[in-house]
Design a protein around this motif. Structure first.
Motif, mmCIF file in Angstrom:
data_model
loop_
_atom_site.group_PDB
_atom_site.id
_atom_site.type_symbol
_atom_site.label_atom_id
_atom_site.label_comp_id
_atom_site.label_asym_id
_atom_site.label_seq_id
_atom_site.Cartn_x
_atom_site.Cartn_y
_atom_site.Cartn_z
ATOM 1 N N THR B 237 0.837 -1.201 0.000
ATOM 2 C CA THR B 237 0.000 0.000 0.000
ATOM 3 C C THR B 237 0.875 1.255 0.000
ATOM 4 O O THR B 237 2.095 1.189 0.152
ATOM 5 N N GLU B 238 0.219 2.382 -0.155
ATOM 6 C CA GLU B 238 0.901 3.630 -0.465
ATOM 7 C C GLU B 238 2.016 4.003 0.513
ATOM 8 O O GLU B 238 3.074 4.467 0.104
ATOM 9 N N SER B 239 1.777 3.779 1.794
ATOM 10 C CA SER B 239 2.740 4.292 2.773
ATOM 11 C C SER B 239 3.966 3.393 2.931
ATOM 12 O O SER B 239 4.929 3.765 3.606
ATOM 13 N N PHE B 240 3.936 2.209 2.315
ATOM 14 C CA PHE B 240 4.998 1.238 2.594
ATOM 15 C C PHE B 240 6.372 1.714 2.104
ATOM 16 O O PHE B 240 7.393 1.497 2.759
ATOM 17 N N GLY B 241 6.412 2.362 0.969
ATOM 18 C CA GLY B 241 7.684 2.853 0.439
ATOM 19 C C GLY B 241 8.349 3.852 1.377
ATOM 20 O O GLY B 241 9.573 3.844 1.553
ATOM 21 N N TYR B 242 7.516 4.683 2.009
ATOM 22 C CA TYR B 242 8.059 5.664 2.958
ATOM 23 C C TYR B 242 8.646 4.966 4.179
ATOM 24 O O TYR B 242 9.680 5.357 4.714
ATOM 25 N N LEU B 243 7.931 3.906 4.616
ATOM 26 C CA LEU B 243 8.426 3.131 5.759
ATOM 27 C C LEU B 243 9.797 2.534 5.427
ATOM 28 O O LEU B 243 10.741 2.630 6.215
ATOM 29 N N LEU B 244 9.901 1.926 4.246
ATOM 30 C CA LEU B 244 11.176 1.319 3.854
ATOM 31 C C LEU B 244 12.277 2.378 3.758
ATOM 32 O O LEU B 244 13.414 2.150 4.187
ATOM 33 N N ALA B 245 11.933 3.536 3.193
ATOM 34 C CA ALA B 245 12.942 4.588 3.032
ATOM 35 C C ALA B 245 13.524 4.971 4.386
ATOM 36 O O ALA B 245 14.743 5.086 4.544
ATOM 37 N N GLU B 246 12.643 5.124 5.368
ATOM 38 C CA GLU B 246 13.121 5.512 6.691
ATOM 39 C C GLU B 246 13.940 4.393 7.334
ATOM 40 O O GLU B 246 14.975 4.623 7.943
ATOM 41 N N MET B 247 13.466 3.158 7.153
ATOM 42 C CA MET B 247 14.138 2.019 7.794
ATOM 43 C C MET B 247 15.489 1.721 7.138
ATOM 44 O O MET B 247 16.439 1.317 7.802
ATOM 45 N N GLN B 248 15.566 1.927 5.825
ATOM 46 C CA GLN B 248 16.751 1.455 5.101
ATOM 47 C C GLN B 248 17.804 2.519 4.814
ATOM 48 O O GLN B 248 18.934 2.185 4.464
ATOM 49 N N HIS B 249 17.445 3.798 4.951
ATOM 50 C CA HIS B 249 18.345 4.803 4.377
ATOM 51 C C HIS B 249 19.718 4.826 5.056
ATOM 52 O O HIS B 249 20.728 5.019 4.398
ATOM 53 N N LEU B 250 19.761 4.590 6.360
ATOM 54 C CA LEU B 250 21.062 4.637 7.044
ATOM 55 C C LEU B 250 21.996 3.561 6.512
ATOM 56 O O LEU B 250 23.148 3.819 6.177
ATOM 57 N N HIS B 251 21.448 2.352 6.408
ATOM 58 C CA HIS B 251 22.268 1.238 5.944
ATOM 59 C C HIS B 251 22.709 1.449 4.487
ATOM 60 O O HIS B 251 23.824 1.104 4.106
ATOM 61 N N ARG B 252 21.814 2.023 3.691
ATOM 62 C CA ARG B 252 22.164 2.229 2.280
ATOM 63 C C ARG B 252 23.143 3.384 2.105
ATOM 64 O O ARG B 252 23.975 3.366 1.193
ATOM 65 N N SER B 253 23.029 4.406 2.968
ATOM 66 C CA SER B 253 23.971 5.536 2.871
ATOM 67 C C SER B 253 25.348 5.172 3.414
ATOM 68 O O SER B 253 26.364 5.662 2.953
ATOM 69 N N HIS B 254 25.345 4.319 4.461
ATOM 70 C CA HIS B 254 26.606 3.939 5.092
ATOM 71 C C HIS B 254 26.651 2.422 5.205
ATOM 72 O O HIS B 254 26.467 1.869 6.283
ATOM 73 N N PRO B 255 26.892 1.735 4.096
ATOM 74 C CA PRO B 255 26.868 0.261 4.133
ATOM 75 C C PRO B 255 27.819 -0.282 5.199
ATOM 76 O O PRO B 255 28.959 0.165 5.306
ATOM 77 N N GLY B 256 27.299 -1.220 5.987
ATOM 78 C CA GLY B 256 28.138 -1.852 6.997
ATOM 79 C C GLY B 256 28.373 -0.998 8.217
ATOM 80 O O GLY B 256 29.208 -1.337 9.064
ATOM 81 N N ALA B 257 27.646 0.124 8.355
ATOM 82 C CA ALA B 257 27.843 0.978 9.532
ATOM 83 C C ALA B 257 27.540 0.200 10.805
ATOM 84 O O ALA B 257 26.642 -0.626 10.838
ATOM 85 N N ARG B 258 28.343 0.442 11.834
ATOM 86 C CA ARG B 258 28.134 -0.246 13.108
ATOM 87 C C ARG B 258 28.039 0.796 14.213
ATOM 88 O O ARG B 258 28.500 1.915 14.064
ATOM 89 N N TRP B 259 27.444 0.391 15.335
ATOM 90 C CA TRP B 259 27.389 1.285 16.506
ATOM 91 C C TRP B 259 28.781 1.431 17.063
ATOM 92 O O TRP B 259 29.520 0.475 17.139
#
Lengths: 102, 259
Positions: B237-259
């Motif tokens: 549904t419509e809002s799902f892409g926004y959810l994924l964007a928020e959930m995934q953007h850190l990992h995609r911007s900084h692959p392998g980032a760790r705390w």
């Protein structure tokens, strides 16, 4: 002092005091307080707020308004008279000879 | 590493683990949105506790799906590097819960479903799925109870809370039917003793939900549209892409980032 007034149905939830018994504990100890609408919700909130790290195996909640507490003004008459009665402590007494395992 | 194929081309057992894992992960993400924003501090902690339970289930299931796939994808690769059409969660869990009543209605419907699902998955011949279910069933029993308690209090509360809770039930109701849809992949795995037949969960689910709604003086909508579904086929549904964007953007911007 009168309670602050709020529109009907929008009052604050009452305050509950939370007591938790740990796995090895013999009695419930006070761990803190929380706000909840009623006792069943208070129990669940207490589970989430105070036993997240396996702190307990049993929870009591008591509405804070139901607790009668001693007043700081009465501290002296309440507690000071016990201060000079050292014979109320077992360490005041010498052990008779021959008593073992104490 | 080879380019991952579409989720829908994976072996049935891997897809099935992914379905259950995607449900849990997307739902965890939605619940986590209440962090620092819930109506009361106590509820803030409660909802994020539920989210963490679901995240734990998701990690185990996604890791297992990656193992079954055998292409070297771990839980992070599956969580953060798949696009919308490769997610196979039901649409109910991705629905926004902006109003607290929406969140609670969604929780009641989904936790009651997971409770019946895991209650039967413990008997799966797949030992990993059975083990995940055995651990999760206790968590989900609490989630279901938490939601039920709230539905009863809001439904049988003030005129305002009753109206909003009823509205929440009606907003989530169209997405309920999909929970009990079976498809060929599932029927095949049911035949092997691995999967749980979703359709058979409907009756015990309905009994529980009916009892809660009756106590809450709420009613199930009789004539309301049913969402066309398709989450298991990657339709969202419509809002799902926004959810994924928020959930995934850190990992995609900084692959392998760790705390």
């Amino acid at each position: 002092m009168s309670e602050p007034t709020a529109p009907e149905g929008r009052r604050e939830w009452p305050l509950w005091e939370v007591f938790v018994r740990s796995k090895r504990g013999l009695s419930h100890g006070h761990v803190g307080s929380l706000h909840a609408a009623d006792p069943e919700m208070a129990l669940r909130m207490a589970r989430d707020v105070y036993t997240r790290r396996q702190e307990g195996v049993s929870i009591w909640v008591v509405e804070a308004a139901s607790i009668t507490a001693s007043s700081p003004d009465e501290k002296d008459p309440f507690f000071d008279p016990a201060a000079d009665k050292v014979y109320r402590h077992p360490t005041f007494y010498d052990l008779p000879e021959g008593v073992e395992h104490l | 590493m080879t380019v991952p194929v579409s989720t829908l081309e994976l072996a049935p057992s891997a897809q099935y683990a992914l379905r259950l894992g995607d449900d849990a992960l997307v739902f965890a993400q939605r619940l986590g949105e209440w962090s620092a924003k819930a109506p009361e501090l106590e509820e803030d902690v409660a909802l994020t506790n539920l989210a963490l339970d679901l995240l734990g289930q998701a990690r185990a299931l996604l890791t297992y799906a990656g193992t079954l796939e055998g292409a070297g994808r771990d839980e992070d690769a599956l969580a953060f590097l798949r696009d919308e059409r490769d997610w196979v969660n039901v649409q109910l869990v991705e629905q926004p819960g902006g109003d607290f009543a929406d969140t609670i209605a969604r929780q009641l419907f989904f936790s009651a479903y997971q409770f019946e699902l895991y209650g039967r998955l413990v008997d799966s011949v797949d030992e990993t799925l059975a083990a995940v279910a055995a651990k999760a069933i206790k968590e989900v029993a609490y989630h279901r109870d938490h939601a039920a308690q709230w539905v009863i209090r809001l439904g049988d509360g003030t005129a305002d809370s009753h109206a909003r809770m009823q509205a929440g039930i009606e907003r989530m109701w169209p997405y309920v039917a999909e929970l009990f849809d079976s498809d060929e992949l599932e029927r095949d795995l049911v035949g092997q003793g691995i999967a749980v037949p979703s359709a058979e969960l409907r009756e015990p689910w309905q009994r529980f939900v009916d009892d809660v709604l009756a106590e809450a003086t709420l009613s199930l909508p009789e004539r309301l549209w049913t969402a066309p579904g398709g989450g298991r086929r990657g339709i969202h549904t419509e809002s799902f892409g926004y959810l994924l964007a928020e959930m995934q953007h850190l990992h995609r911007s900084h692959p392998g980032a760790r705390w």
